[in-house]
Motif scaffolding. Structure first.
Motif, short mmCIF file in Angstrom:
data_model
loop_
_atom_site.label_atom_id
_atom_site.label_comp_id
_atom_site.label_asym_id
_atom_site.label_seq_id
_atom_site.Cartn_x
_atom_site.Cartn_y
_atom_site.Cartn_z
N MET A 98 0.84 -1.19 0.00
CA MET A 98 0.00 0.00 0.00
C MET A 98 0.87 1.24 0.00
SD MET A 98 -1.04 0.62 3.98
CE MET A 98 -0.81 2.36 3.87
N LEU A 99 0.31 2.32 -0.50
CA LEU A 99 1.00 3.60 -0.44
C LEU A 99 0.49 4.38 0.76
CD1 LEU A 99 1.04 4.74 -4.16
CD2 LEU A 99 2.99 4.05 -2.76
N GLY A 100 1.39 4.76 1.64
CA GLY A 100 1.01 5.56 2.79
C GLY A 100 0.79 7.01 2.43
N GLY A 101 1.55 7.51 1.46
CA GLY A 101 1.46 8.90 1.07
C GLY A 101 0.94 9.06 -0.35
N LEU A 102 -0.13 9.82 -0.48
CA LEU A 102 -0.72 10.12 -1.78
C LEU A 102 -1.45 11.44 -1.62
CD1 LEU A 102 -1.27 9.03 -4.67
CD2 LEU A 102 -3.33 7.99 -3.73
N ALA A 103 -1.05 12.45 -2.39
CA ALA A 103 -1.63 13.77 -2.17
C ALA A 103 -1.48 14.66 -3.38
CB ALA A 103 -0.96 14.45 -0.97
N GLY B 188 -4.38 16.07 5.30
CA GLY B 188 -5.48 17.03 5.25
C GLY B 188 -6.42 16.66 4.13
N GLN B 189 -7.27 17.60 3.75
CA GLN B 189 -8.23 17.29 2.70
C GLN B 189 -7.54 17.04 1.36
OE1 GLN B 189 -9.91 21.63 2.58
NE2 GLN B 189 -10.96 20.47 1.01
N PHE B 190 -6.29 17.41 1.24
CA PHE B 190 -5.49 17.19 0.03
C PHE B 190 -4.92 15.78 -0.04
CE2 PHE B 190 -3.01 19.09 3.40
CZ PHE B 190 -1.94 18.22 3.52
N GLY B 191 -5.12 14.98 1.01
CA GLY B 191 -4.51 13.66 1.11
C GLY B 191 -3.33 13.74 2.05
N GLY B 192 -2.18 13.28 1.59
CA GLY B 192 -0.97 13.36 2.40
C GLY B 192 -0.53 12.01 2.88
N LEU C 66 0.60 16.24 -7.96
CA LEU C 66 0.47 14.94 -7.30
C LEU C 66 1.82 14.44 -6.78
CD1 LEU C 66 -1.39 12.41 -6.78
CD2 LEU C 66 -0.54 11.56 -8.98
N TYR C 67 1.80 13.90 -5.58
CA TYR C 67 2.97 13.17 -5.10
C TYR C 67 2.51 11.88 -4.44
CZ TYR C 67 2.59 14.27 -0.04
OH TYR C 67 2.20 14.36 1.27
N LEU C 68 3.39 10.91 -4.42
CA LEU C 68 3.09 9.63 -3.76
C LEU C 68 4.37 9.03 -3.23
CD1 LEU C 68 3.86 7.17 -6.03
CD2 LEU C 68 1.89 8.24 -7.08
N GLY C 69 4.21 8.14 -2.25
CA GLY C 69 5.37 7.48 -1.66
C GLY C 69 4.99 6.79 -0.36
N ASP C 70 5.96 6.53 0.50
CA ASP C 70 5.78 5.89 1.79
C ASP C 70 5.17 4.50 1.62
OD1 ASP C 70 5.85 5.50 4.53
OD2 ASP C 70 3.94 6.53 4.88
N ALA C 71 5.89 3.65 0.90
CA ALA C 71 5.40 2.30 0.61
C ALA C 71 5.44 1.41 1.87
CB ALA C 71 6.24 1.67 -0.49
N HIS C 72 4.38 0.64 2.03
CA HIS C 72 4.26 -0.30 3.15
C HIS C 72 3.99 -1.69 2.59
CE1 HIS C 72 3.19 3.55 5.02
NE2 HIS C 72 3.46 3.01 6.20
N ALA C 73 4.73 -2.67 3.06
CA ALA C 73 4.43 -4.06 2.71
C ALA C 73 3.24 -4.56 3.51
CB ALA C 73 5.65 -4.95 2.96
N LEU C 74 3.06 -3.98 4.71
CA LEU C 74 1.96 -4.39 5.58
C LEU C 74 1.75 -3.32 6.64
CD1 LEU C 74 0.00 -6.76 6.28
CD2 LEU C 74 1.75 -7.58 7.84
N ARG D 16 0.90 14.39 13.47
CA ARG D 16 0.20 15.60 13.90
C ARG D 16 -1.31 15.51 13.73
NH1 ARG D 16 5.13 18.02 11.88
NH2 ARG D 16 4.35 17.92 9.76
N SER D 17 -1.77 14.58 12.90
CA SER D 17 -3.21 14.39 12.75
C SER D 17 -3.51 12.90 12.72
CB SER D 17 -3.73 15.08 11.49
OG SER D 17 -3.22 14.46 10.34
N VAL D 18 -4.77 12.59 12.94
CA VAL D 18 -5.21 11.20 12.94
C VAL D 18 -6.23 11.03 11.83
CG1 VAL D 18 -4.76 10.87 15.39
CG2 VAL D 18 -7.02 11.61 14.65
N GLY D 19 -6.44 9.78 11.42
CA GLY D 19 -7.38 9.51 10.34
C GLY D 19 -8.43 8.50 10.75
N VAL D 20 -9.65 8.75 10.30
CA VAL D 20 -10.76 7.81 10.47
C VAL D 20 -11.36 7.58 9.10
CG1 VAL D 20 -13.08 7.48 11.43
CG2 VAL D 20 -11.29 8.47 12.85
N ALA D 21 -11.62 6.33 8.76
CA ALA D 21 -12.25 6.00 7.49
C ALA D 21 -13.69 5.57 7.75
CB ALA D 21 -11.49 4.88 6.79
N ALA D 22 -14.61 6.16 6.99
CA ALA D 22 -16.02 5.77 7.01
C ALA D 22 -16.25 4.92 5.76
CB ALA D 22 -16.92 7.00 7.02
N LYS D 23 -16.84 3.73 5.94
CA LYS D 23 -16.97 2.77 4.84
C LYS D 23 -18.40 2.27 4.71
CE LYS D 23 -12.44 0.80 6.05
NZ LYS D 23 -11.74 -0.48 6.27
N LEU D 24 -18.82 2.09 3.46
CA LEU D 24 -20.12 1.50 3.16
C LEU D 24 -19.95 0.43 2.09
CD1 LEU D 24 -22.88 4.26 2.78
CD2 LEU D 24 -22.82 2.37 4.41
#
Length: 171
Positions: free
Chosen positions: A1-6, A22-26, A50-58, A151-159
């Motif tokens: 997965m990509l941790g950073g995408l903005a 933020g609302q821009f992603g990140g 656009l930028y992306l990075g911070d790859a995670h195997a898990l 500095r910030s936390v994330g919550v995902a709302a899913k349907l």
């Protein structure tokens, strides 16, 4: 997965670090930003930058230490600009779910942002009223906490999209 995408934040925003969100992603560190899923970001600058990075195997939910199983990664992606559509928060769509990632200085702020963003998606694309959205969210909404570190936390709302299948989806 990509941790950073903005994309670049709006005009007048202070300089940001690649670790900001933020609302821009990140640096969202949302473990649903994976192959086969579509990420929607609100463009606020010409060219988006656009930028992306911070790859995670898990990474599990709630990355608590700012570290998951970090790795290098080759990524292939496509970019489409959807003109005439305004969104306020990052969105992710999988084959089975629609998801909105809310960011904030607290879990309460992130939860409010994610929920509001999902309601807006239901209004924009499925033509639901606030009351109709509340009925669906009250019986079928799922939350996850992708990121607790930084500095910030994330919550995902899913349907689940199966619940929305009988509704005609707009553009």
């Amino acid at each position: 997965m990509l941790g950073g995408l903005a994309v670049a934040p709006g005009a007048g925003s202070p300089p940001i670090s690649t670790g900001d969100t933020g609302q821009f992603g990140g640096n969202m560190d949302f473990n649903e930003v994976v192959e086969g899923n579509t990420v929607y970001l609100p463009v606020q600058q010409p060219g988006a930058l656009l930028y992306l990075g911070d790859a995670h195997a898990l990474q599990g939910d709630g990355e608590t230490s700012q570290y998951a199983l970090e790795t290098s990664m080759d990524v292939e992606f496509t970019v489409d600009v959807i003109k005439g559509k305004a969104i306020n928060t990052p969105r992710v769509e999988s084959p089975t779910q629609i998801m909105v990632l809310g960011q904030g200085g607290s879990l309460d702020e992130a939860l409010t942002s994610a929920t509001t963003g999902l309601i807006r998606w239901l209004e924009q694309d499925y033509g639901l009223t606030l009351s109709e959205s509340a009925q669906i969210l009250g019986s079928a909404l799922h939350y996850s906490v992708p990121n607790l570190a930084g500095r910030s936390v994330g919550v995902a709302a899913k349907l689940d999209k199966a619940l929305l299948a009988p509704l005609k989806r707009g553009p």
